[in-house]
Design a protein around this motif. Structure first.
Motif, PDB file in Angstrom:
ATOM      1  N   ASN A   8      20.918   8.103  41.771  1.00 32.74           N
ATOM      2  CA  ASN A   8      21.842   9.235  41.665  1.00 32.74           C
ATOM      3  C   ASN A   8      21.224  10.279  40.740  1.00 32.74           C
ATOM      4  N   THR A  12      13.316  15.142  37.995  1.00 30.13           N
ATOM      5  CA  THR A  12      12.056  14.730  37.365  1.00 30.13           C
ATOM      6  C   THR A  12      11.951  13.202  37.242  1.00 30.13           C
ATOM      7  N   GLY A  14      14.375  10.866  38.412  1.00 28.84           N
ATOM      8  CA  GLY A  14      14.888  10.165  39.590  1.00 28.84           C
ATOM      9  C   GLY A  14      13.868  10.002  40.698  1.00 28.84           C
ATOM     10  N   SER A  33      20.293  10.955  45.783  1.00 29.75           N
ATOM     11  CA  SER A  33      21.275  12.031  45.881  1.00 29.75           C
ATOM     12  C   SER A  33      20.709  13.358  45.419  1.00 29.75           C
ATOM     13  N   LYS A  36      21.396  20.133  45.846  1.00 35.15           N
ATOM     14  CA  LYS A  36      21.006  21.349  46.577  1.00 35.15           C
ATOM     15  C   LYS A  36      20.043  21.000  47.718  1.00 35.15           C
ATOM     16  N   SER A  54      25.855  14.997  46.186  1.00 32.12           N
ATOM     17  CA  SER A  54      26.746  14.749  45.058  1.00 32.12           C
ATOM     18  C   SER A  54      27.866  15.780  44.988  1.00 32.12           C
ATOM     19  N   ALA A  86      20.005   9.159  37.182  1.00 33.08           N
ATOM     20  CA  ALA A  86      19.018  10.028  36.520  1.00 33.08           C
ATOM     21  C   ALA A  86      19.499  11.465  36.590  1.00 33.08           C
ATOM     22  N   GLU A  89      21.490  15.048  31.229  1.00 32.51           N
ATOM     23  CA  GLU A  89      22.174  14.630  30.008  1.00 32.51           C
ATOM     24  C   GLU A  89      23.690  14.810  30.045  1.00 32.51           C
ATOM     25  N   GLN A 109      19.801   6.951  31.751  1.00 28.59           N
ATOM     26  CA  GLN A 109      18.573   7.431  31.102  1.00 28.59           C
ATOM     27  C   GLN A 109      18.860   7.862  29.667  1.00 28.59           C
ATOM     28  N   GLY A 110      17.780   8.202  28.983  1.00 27.01           N
ATOM     29  CA  GLY A 110      17.831   8.469  27.542  1.00 27.01           C
ATOM     30  C   GLY A 110      18.644   9.675  27.115  1.00 27.01           C
ATOM     31  N   GLY A 111      18.992  10.563  28.059  1.00 26.91           N
ATOM     32  CA  GLY A 111      19.816  11.718  27.702  1.00 26.91           C
ATOM     33  C   GLY A 111      21.246  11.334  27.392  1.00 26.91           C
ATOM     34  N   GLU A 112      21.656  10.141  27.860  1.00 29.08           N
ATOM     35  CA  GLU A 112      23.016   9.672  27.561  1.00 29.08           C
ATOM     36  C   GLU A 112      23.061   9.118  26.141  1.00 29.08           C
ATOM     37  N   CYS A 141      12.044   9.051  26.584  1.00 29.34           N
ATOM     38  CA  CYS A 141      10.577   9.013  26.648  1.00 29.34           C
ATOM     39  C   CYS A 141       9.975   8.836  25.245  1.00 29.34           C
ATOM     40  N   ARG A 169       7.061  18.465  23.563  1.00 28.33           N
ATOM     41  CA  ARG A 169       6.793  19.529  24.542  1.00 28.33           C
ATOM     42  C   ARG A 169       8.056  20.371  24.692  1.00 28.33           C
ATOM     43  N   GLU A 303       7.414  12.709  31.441  1.00 27.42           N
ATOM     44  CA  GLU A 303       7.992  12.584  32.777  1.00 27.42           C
ATOM     45  C   GLU A 303       7.818  11.176  33.351  1.00 27.42           C
TER      46      GLU A 303
HETATM   47  P1  NAD Z   1      16.314  16.913  36.062  1.00 25.61           P
HETATM   48  O1  NAD Z   1      17.161  18.100  35.810  1.00 25.61           O
HETATM   49  O2  NAD Z   1      14.878  17.088  36.391  1.00 25.61           O
HETATM   50  O3  NAD Z   1      16.956  16.037  37.225  1.00 25.61           O
HETATM   51  C1  NAD Z   1      18.323  15.777  37.321  1.00 25.61           C
HETATM   52  C2  NAD Z   1      18.731  15.780  38.797  1.00 25.61           C
HETATM   53  O4  NAD Z   1      20.118  15.436  38.907  1.00 25.61           O
HETATM   54  C3  NAD Z   1      18.562  17.145  39.451  1.00 25.61           C
HETATM   55  O5  NAD Z   1      17.957  16.945  40.711  1.00 25.61           O
HETATM   56  C4  NAD Z   1      20.006  17.649  39.606  1.00 25.61           C
HETATM   57  O6  NAD Z   1      20.163  18.484  40.716  1.00 25.61           O
HETATM   58  C5  NAD Z   1      20.759  16.346  39.794  1.00 25.61           C
HETATM   59  N1  NAD Z   1      22.183  16.401  39.460  1.00 25.61           N
HETATM   60  C6  NAD Z   1      22.832  17.275  38.659  1.00 25.61           C
HETATM   61  N2  NAD Z   1      24.140  16.965  38.606  1.00 25.61           N
HETATM   62  C7  NAD Z   1      24.336  15.889  39.383  1.00 25.61           C
HETATM   63  C8  NAD Z   1      25.475  15.103  39.725  1.00 25.61           C
HETATM   64  N3  NAD Z   1      26.678  15.360  39.232  1.00 25.61           N
HETATM   65  N4  NAD Z   1      25.291  14.047  40.552  1.00 25.61           N
HETATM   66  C9  NAD Z   1      24.071  13.745  41.051  1.00 25.61           C
HETATM   67  N5  NAD Z   1      22.969  14.462  40.756  1.00 25.61           N
HETATM   68  C10 NAD Z   1      23.098  15.515  39.930  1.00 25.61           C
HETATM   69  O7  NAD Z   1      16.495  15.990  34.773  1.00 25.61           O
HETATM   70  P2  NAD Z   1      15.503  14.858  34.252  1.00 25.61           P
HETATM   71  O8  NAD Z   1      14.482  15.484  33.374  1.00 25.61           O
HETATM   72  O9  NAD Z   1      15.061  14.008  35.387  1.00 25.61           O
HETATM   73  O10 NAD Z   1      16.476  14.049  33.297  1.00 25.61           O
HETATM   74  C11 NAD Z   1      17.351  13.046  33.780  1.00 25.61           C
HETATM   75  C12 NAD Z   1      17.685  12.100  32.655  1.00 25.61           C
HETATM   76  O11 NAD Z   1      16.482  11.483  32.192  1.00 25.61           O
HETATM   77  C13 NAD Z   1      18.307  12.754  31.409  1.00 25.61           C
HETATM   78  O12 NAD Z   1      19.158  11.812  30.802  1.00 25.61           O
HETATM   79  C14 NAD Z   1      17.103  12.981  30.527  1.00 25.61           C
HETATM   80  O13 NAD Z   1      17.437  13.089  29.177  1.00 25.61           O
HETATM   81  C15 NAD Z   1      16.312  11.734  30.816  1.00 25.61           C
HETATM   82  N6  NAD Z   1      14.870  11.820  30.535  1.00 25.61           N
HETATM   83  C16 NAD Z   1      14.148  12.942  30.819  1.00 25.61           C
HETATM   84  C17 NAD Z   1      12.803  12.978  30.517  1.00 25.61           C
HETATM   85  C18 NAD Z   1      11.970  14.183  30.763  1.00 25.61           C
HETATM   86  O14 NAD Z   1      11.029  14.393  30.018  1.00 25.61           O
HETATM   87  N7  NAD Z   1      12.231  14.989  31.767  1.00 25.61           N
HETATM   88  C19 NAD Z   1      12.190  11.858  29.969  1.00 25.61           C
HETATM   89  C20 NAD Z   1      12.927  10.699  29.753  1.00 25.61           C
HETATM   90  C21 NAD Z   1      14.280  10.700  30.027  1.00 25.61           C
END
Ligand code: NAD
Length: 338
Positions: A8, A12, A14, A33, A36, A54, A86, A89, A109-112, A141, A169, A303
Motif C-alpha cells: 500500500n 520510493t 514501496g 496501490s 495517481k 487508494s 509504504a 509519513e 515504515q520509519g515515517g510512522e 533509513c 540528504r 532509498e
Molecule cells: P513516497 O512519497 O515516495 O511514496 C509514498 C507513496 O504512497 C506515493 O506513491 C503516494 O502516491 C502514495 N500514497 C499517498 N497517500 C496514500 C494513501 N492514502 N494510500 C495509499 N498510497 C498513498 O514516500 P517514501 O519516501 O517511499 O516514504 C514512505 C515511507 O517510508 C515513509 O514512512 C518514510 O518516512 C519512509 N522512509 C522513507 C525513506 C526515504 O529516504 N525515502 C527511507 C526510509 C523510510
C-alpha cells in the motif's frame, strides 16, 4: 507455499519493497496501490503487479489514461496475507485502523511514530520481538544504518555511550520541490535529535545522543559516529567484525570511494536495480580508536537500506522463520546482497 503480500503506497520505498518481495521464493506480490495514473502506475503493470487505487473517486482518471485497475485498496487487502504500508509519513498510522478492521497483518515504515504502531523492527537487533505480531514498524533509513554497525560493535566490545552526527540528504533524487539547494540546516536545530530515541525502539537501553543536519545532496546520508566502549579492543578486531557483518561493507577512500557520489557510482557498477545499495558502507580509513573511544564514518543509501528489513519483517510477522539469521540469508540471496 508462497505468502501473499500487498504494497500500500507504491513510491520510493514501496516500489523497492515490491521488487524485493517478488524476488523471494516464499513470497509473491498480489497487488500494489497508486493514488495517481502516472508513469509509476504504468510501470507497475508492466512488471506484472496488479494495480489497486487508494482514492476510489479517481477510477475515471485511470480509465482515461488507459491504465487497468483491479479494484480499490480495500479489495487488495482481501487478497493479501500481509500488507507492507509504504505510504507517506503519518498516513500509515491512519491506515492501521483499516487493517485492524480487515484483520490483516501489516508492516509500517520509519515515517510512522513508534507509539502509533506499538512495536518496531530491525532484522539484527530485535527480530524475535516481532515474531507472530500483527503490526510492526521497520525503523527509518538512518536508524537502520545505526543498527547495522552498532549491533556488531556492541556484541564485540560492549557500548558504554554513542555520540553521532547525522548528515542528512535534503531530498530524494526525484523530489524537485524539496531543499535546501544552497544551505546547511541544523535539522532539528535542537539537541539531541530524534535519532537516538528512535534507535532505542529496537536496540533497547542503548546510551546514544545524536545531532543532525541537512545538506544539499540527494544521494545518501552520512553518519559520523563516536563510541565509548566497555572492553578494550584493537581496531583490527572491530574491522574484522564489521567486515564479516551481513549488510555492512568496508570501503576504501583510497580506492576511489572517497565520497557518497563515488559510492553510488560503485552501486551502478554492481549493476544493482535503481543503483540501490542495501549495505551500509563504512570508510575503512575512518576507523580509529583514540583515548579508548572508537570513531568511524559511514553512509546510508536512504532509498534502499531498509528494504531488506521489510522483507525480513514479513517473515517475522508470519512466522515463516523463527531465526533471524535464516531470514537474513534468504533475503540477501534473493536480492544479491554482498
Ligand atoms: P513516497 O512519497 O515516495 O511514496 C509514498 C507513496 O504512497 C506515493 O506513491 C503516494 O502516491 C502514495 N500514497 C499517498 N497517500 C496514500 C494513501 N492514502 N494510500 C495509499 N498510497 C498513498 O514516500 P517514501 O519516501 O517511499 O516514504 C514512505 C515511507 O517510508 C515513509 O514512512 C518514510 O518516512 C519512509 N522512509 C522513507 C525513506 C526515504 O529516504 N525515502 C527511507 C526510509 C523510510
Amino acid at each position: 507455499k508462497m505468502v501473499s503480500v500487498a504494497i500500500n503506497g507504491y513510491g520510493t520505498i514501496g516500489k523497492r519493497v515490491a521488487d524485493a518481495v517478488a524476488a523471494q521464493k516464499d513470497m509473491k506480490i498480489v497487488g500494489v496501490s497508486k493514488t495517481k495514473p502516472d508513469f509509476e502506475a504504468r510501470m507497475a503493470l508492466k512488471k506484472g503487479y496488479d494495480l489497486y487505487i487508494s482514492i476510489p473517486e479517481r477510477e475515471k482518471l485511470f480509465q482515461e489514461a488507459g491504465i487497468e485497475i483491479s479494484g480499490t485498496v480495500e479489495d487488495m487487502i482481501e487478497e493479501a496475507d500481509i500488507i507492507v504500508d509504504a505510504t507517506p509519513e503519518g498516513i500509515g498510522a491512519k491506515n492501521l485502523k483499516m487493517y485492524r478492521e480487515k484483520g490483516v497483518k501489516a508492516i509500517f515504515q520509519g515515517g510512522e511514530k513508534h507509539e502509533d504502531i506499538g512495536l518496531s523492527f530491525n532484522s539484527f537487533t530485535n527480530y524475535e520481538d516481532s515474531l507472530g505480531a500483527d503490526y510492526t514498524r521497520v525503523v527509518s533509513c538512518n536508524t537502520t544504518g545505526l543498527c547495522r554497525t552498532l549491533k556488531p560493535i556492541d556484541d564485540l566490545a560492549g557500548i558504554k555511550k554513542v555520540r553521532a552526527v547525522m548528515v542528512r540528504r535534503a531530498a530524494d533524487p526525484p523530489q524537485v520541490k524539496k531543499g535546501p539547494v544552497n544551505a546547511i540546516v541544523p535539522n532539528p536545530p535542537t539537541v539531541p535529535s530524534h535519532h537516538g530515541p528512535d534507535l532505542r525502539t529496537v536496540m533497547y537501553g542503548i546510551n546514544i545522543n545524536t545531532v543532525a543536519l541537512l545538506v544539499p545532496t540527494t544521494l545518501m546520508h552520512q553518519h559520523n559516529i563516536m563510541v565509548e566502549l566497555e572492553d578494550p579492543v584493537d581496531i583490527e578486531e572491530i574491522k574484522e567484525e564489521l567486515d564479516k557483518t551481513s549488510r555492512v561493507m568496508l570501503v576504501k577512500a583510497g580506492e576511489g570511494l572517497a565520497s557518497t557520489a563515488e559510492i553510488m557510482e560503485y552501486a551502478r557498477e554492481l549493476g544493482r536495480p535503481r543503483n540501490d545499495l542495501y549495505e551500509i558502507p563504512v570508510w575503512e580509513e575512518s576507523l580509529n580508536i583514540v583515548d579508548g573511544e572508537l570513531y568511524y564514518m559511514q553512509a546510508v543509501h536512504q532509498e534502499a537500506d531498509a528494504v531488506p528489513e521489510s522483507v525480513d519483517a514479513i517473515r517475522a510477522l508470519l512466522e515463516l522463520e523463527e531465526d533471524n539469521k535464516r531470514s537474513i540469508e534468504k533475503t540477501n540471496k534473493a536480492m544479491g546482497i554482498l
